[in-house]
Scaffold this active site. Structure first.
Site, PDB file in Angstrom:
ATOM      1  N   LYS A 125       1.091   4.228  -2.891  1.00  0.00           N
ATOM      2  CA  LYS A 125       0.811   5.647  -2.659  1.00  0.00           C
ATOM      3  C   LYS A 125       2.046   6.509  -2.993  1.00  0.00           C
ATOM      4  CE  LYS A 125      -3.489   5.385  -1.386  1.00  0.00           C
ATOM      5  NZ  LYS A 125      -4.587   6.043  -2.108  1.00  0.00           N
ATOM      6  N   TYR A 141       0.857  -1.208   0.000  1.00  0.00           N
ATOM      7  CA  TYR A 141       0.000   0.000   0.000  1.00  0.00           C
ATOM      8  C   TYR A 141       0.884   1.247   0.000  1.00  0.00           C
ATOM      9  CZ  TYR A 141      -3.344   3.464   1.797  1.00  0.00           C
ATOM     10  OH  TYR A 141      -4.110   4.587   1.982  1.00  0.00           O
TER      11      TYR A 141
HETATM   12  N1  NAP Z   1      -9.184   6.944   5.847  1.00  0.00           N
HETATM   13  C1  NAP Z   1      -7.919   7.257   6.038  1.00  0.00           C
HETATM   14  O1  NAP Z   1      -7.431   7.416   7.185  1.00  0.00           O
HETATM   15  C2  NAP Z   1      -7.009   7.457   4.854  1.00  0.00           C
HETATM   16  C3  NAP Z   1      -5.684   7.868   5.086  1.00  0.00           C
HETATM   17  C4  NAP Z   1      -4.852   8.063   4.010  1.00  0.00           C
HETATM   18  C5  NAP Z   1      -5.339   7.880   2.715  1.00  0.00           C
HETATM   19  N2  NAP Z   1      -6.626   7.485   2.518  1.00  0.00           N
HETATM   20  C6  NAP Z   1      -7.072   7.295   1.140  1.00  0.00           C
HETATM   21  O2  NAP Z   1      -8.367   7.850   0.968  1.00  0.00           O
HETATM   22  C7  NAP Z   1      -9.051   7.155  -0.064  1.00  0.00           C
HETATM   23  C8  NAP Z   1     -10.456   6.790   0.380  1.00  0.00           C
HETATM   24  O3  NAP Z   1     -10.372   5.932   1.498  1.00  0.00           O
HETATM   25  P1  NAP Z   1     -11.548   5.803   2.578  1.00  0.00           P
HETATM   26  O4  NAP Z   1     -10.866   5.812   3.889  1.00  0.00           O
HETATM   27  O5  NAP Z   1     -12.617   6.782   2.286  1.00  0.00           O
HETATM   28  O6  NAP Z   1     -12.045   4.318   2.269  1.00  0.00           O
HETATM   29  P2  NAP Z   1     -13.456   3.607   2.562  1.00  0.00           P
HETATM   30  O7  NAP Z   1     -14.282   4.398   3.508  1.00  0.00           O
HETATM   31  O8  NAP Z   1     -13.115   2.205   2.888  1.00  0.00           O
HETATM   32  O9  NAP Z   1     -14.189   3.654   1.122  1.00  0.00           O
HETATM   33  C9  NAP Z   1     -13.640   2.958   0.053  1.00  0.00           C
HETATM   34  C10 NAP Z   1     -14.452   3.204  -1.205  1.00  0.00           C
HETATM   35  O10 NAP Z   1     -13.784   2.530  -2.271  1.00  0.00           O
HETATM   36  C11 NAP Z   1     -14.645   1.561  -2.841  1.00  0.00           C
HETATM   37  N3  NAP Z   1     -13.899   0.360  -3.194  1.00  0.00           N
HETATM   38  C12 NAP Z   1     -13.070  -0.349  -2.364  1.00  0.00           C
HETATM   39  N4  NAP Z   1     -12.563  -1.391  -3.043  1.00  0.00           N
HETATM   40  C13 NAP Z   1     -13.086  -1.347  -4.290  1.00  0.00           C
HETATM   41  C14 NAP Z   1     -12.957  -2.144  -5.437  1.00  0.00           C
HETATM   42  N5  NAP Z   1     -12.211  -3.248  -5.441  1.00  0.00           N
HETATM   43  N6  NAP Z   1     -13.640  -1.823  -6.558  1.00  0.00           N
HETATM   44  C15 NAP Z   1     -14.429  -0.720  -6.565  1.00  0.00           C
HETATM   45  N7  NAP Z   1     -14.613   0.084  -5.510  1.00  0.00           N
HETATM   46  C16 NAP Z   1     -13.944  -0.225  -4.383  1.00  0.00           C
HETATM   47  C17 NAP Z   1     -15.681   1.261  -1.805  1.00  0.00           C
HETATM   48  O11 NAP Z   1     -16.839   0.791  -2.500  1.00  0.00           O
HETATM   49  P3  NAP Z   1     -17.901  -0.242  -1.872  1.00  0.00           P
HETATM   50  O12 NAP Z   1     -18.653   0.556  -0.854  1.00  0.00           O
HETATM   51  O13 NAP Z   1     -18.737  -0.601  -3.046  1.00  0.00           O
HETATM   52  O14 NAP Z   1     -17.109  -1.360  -1.293  1.00  0.00           O
HETATM   53  C18 NAP Z   1     -15.860   2.632  -1.145  1.00  0.00           C
HETATM   54  O15 NAP Z   1     -16.711   3.426  -1.935  1.00  0.00           O
HETATM   55  C19 NAP Z   1      -8.169   5.966  -0.412  1.00  0.00           C
HETATM   56  O16 NAP Z   1      -7.413   6.279  -1.563  1.00  0.00           O
HETATM   57  C20 NAP Z   1      -7.253   5.836   0.769  1.00  0.00           C
HETATM   58  O17 NAP Z   1      -6.029   5.225   0.428  1.00  0.00           O
HETATM   59  C21 NAP Z   1      -7.467   7.255   3.558  1.00  0.00           C
END
Ligand code: NAP
Length: 337
Positions: A217, A213
């Site tokens: 990134k 991961y």
């Molecule tokens: N949250 C944090 O602390 C954090 C920190 C650093 C970076 N980020 C980055 O922020 C971004 C969003 O993360 P988040 O925390 O909002 O994640 P999240 O709440 O888990 O949401 C993930 C989203 O991606 C979709 N998804 C996951 N796997 C998929 C797949 N195989 N095919 C199609 N859709 C898929 C999910 O769809 P479904 O609902 O249909 O499963 C959901 O809409 C990511 O790029 C992550 O790396 C997050």
């Protein structure tokens, strides 16, 4: 004889004075440089405004494409870009979640929506061909490359499954490249567009036990910087959003704190600071949420990279231990039922 000794002492004193003077100047320059850089961070975070969303077509019929739109940060981008009067193309895995969200957005903000359900882990080229057709018919102003997948728990690379490694590469890298390629054609024809790549501090400070991961990134970060320079003359703004913790399903953090905002204030900060570095020393990169910008600045300006990586290693060994204990508890509870 005596006068030679006196001359030597005087020379030594002179040298010492020159050295002290030199170190004082270097020290003062160093402190001035750090102070200016910190003041610049504060101005970026609290004073400077980013580019307006109107210049990317808000309120003029343009569409925003959001991957990973059905939850967490992506869902919040969908709400806030619809509130800014973009039509919204929502892409993620689960059609039912996308349809509920699309209905809610149309009702609340009076914009058009479309949904496209696909599982990025499959890497199915037919899915991408169909999506390309959808995209080629829309006037795309904004692309939010947000979809990503992560290790289930911190895991040493040597123990990680082939499947999970492939999924991370397919979703976080290959899928993002394919969708961006489709969208830049549309944006370049109009000579306007915004591409936000949702990066992570794991791509900034190498993160042991989340190595794949973290590497994906880091790819996003370097690629954003290269692409940003290429696309600028075409009127397209590219920005890597260096994201620290946010309360979502992926982070598994349930409550907000100083360093961990809910998606709403996080996305509000990102959209209000387009083109403003906010503590990031890399071009085409931003850490817009105030505590994230501060963390970014501290990492870049205090201890060495190996010191930060060592702290990251310790913390992920600890998270892994806790995650394994939780798994054991859950397995025991399931057995006793
Ligand atoms: N949250 C944090 O602390 C954090 C920190 C650093 C970076 N980020 C980055 O922020 C971004 C969003 O993360 P988040 O925390 O909002 O994640 P999240 O709440 O888990 O949401 C993930 C989203 O991606 C979709 N998804 C996951 N796997 C998929 C797949 N195989 N095919 C199609 N859709 C898929 C999910 O769809 P479904 O609902 O249909 O499963 C959901 O809409 C990511 O790029 C992550 O790396 C997050």
């Amino acid at each position: 004889m005596l006068s030679n000794e006196v001359a030597a002492i005087l020379n030594e004193n002179k040298l010492a004075t020159v050295l002290v003077g030199l170190f004082s100047v270097v020290g003062a320059l160093f402190i001035a440089n750090k102070t200016l850089s910190f003041l610049n961070l504060l101005v970026d975070l609290y004073v400077r405004s980013g580019k307006s969303l109107q210049q990317f077509g808000a309120g003029k019929g343009a569409w925003a494409v959001i991957t990973g739109a059905s939850d967490g940060i992506g869902k919040e981008f969908a709400y806030q870009l619809a509130a800014a009067k973009f039509n919204i193309l929502l892409i993620s895995r689960t059609r039912s979640k996308l349809e509920i969200l699309a209905n809610e957005i149309e009702g609340k903000y009076g914009v058009q929506t479309q949904v496209y359900a696909m599982d990025f882990t499959k890497g199915d080229l037919q899915d991408y061909e169909k999506l390309k057709e959808v995209i080629s018919r829309l006037d795309i102003g904004v692309l939010i490359n947000n979809v990503a997948t992560n290790h289930e728990i911190p895991t040493p690379f040597i123990m990680e499954s082939e499947e999970l490694i492939n999924n991370i590469v397919e979703v976080n890298i290959a899928g993002t490249l394919r969708i961006t390629k489709m969208v830049v054609y549309v944006m370049a024809a109009k000579h306007r567009g915004l591409i936000l790549n949702i990066g992570s501090f794991a791509g900034y400070v190498p993160t042991p036990y989340l190595s794949v991961y973290s590497g994906s990134k880091a790819f996003l970060s370097t690629w954003s910087q290269a692409l940003g320079a290429e696309l600028k003359p075409k009127g397209i703004t590219v920005q890597n959003v260096n994201t620290y913790f946010v309360v979502t399903g992926m982070s598994k953090i349930r409550r907000s704190n100083f360093l961990t905002p809910y998606p709403k204030p996080f996305v509000r900060a990102v959209l209000s600071k387009i083109g403003v570095p906010c503590g990031s020393e890399y071009p085409y990169t931003s850490a817009a949420y105030p505590s994230h910008g501060l963390a970014n600045w501290l990492i870049a300006n205090t201890f060495s990279w190996s010191w930060w990586e060592a702290r990251n290693l310790e913390s992920h060994i600890d998270i892994r231990k806790r995650a394994l204990r939780k798994r054991e508890r859950e397995a025991a509870a399931a057995k006793s039922q």
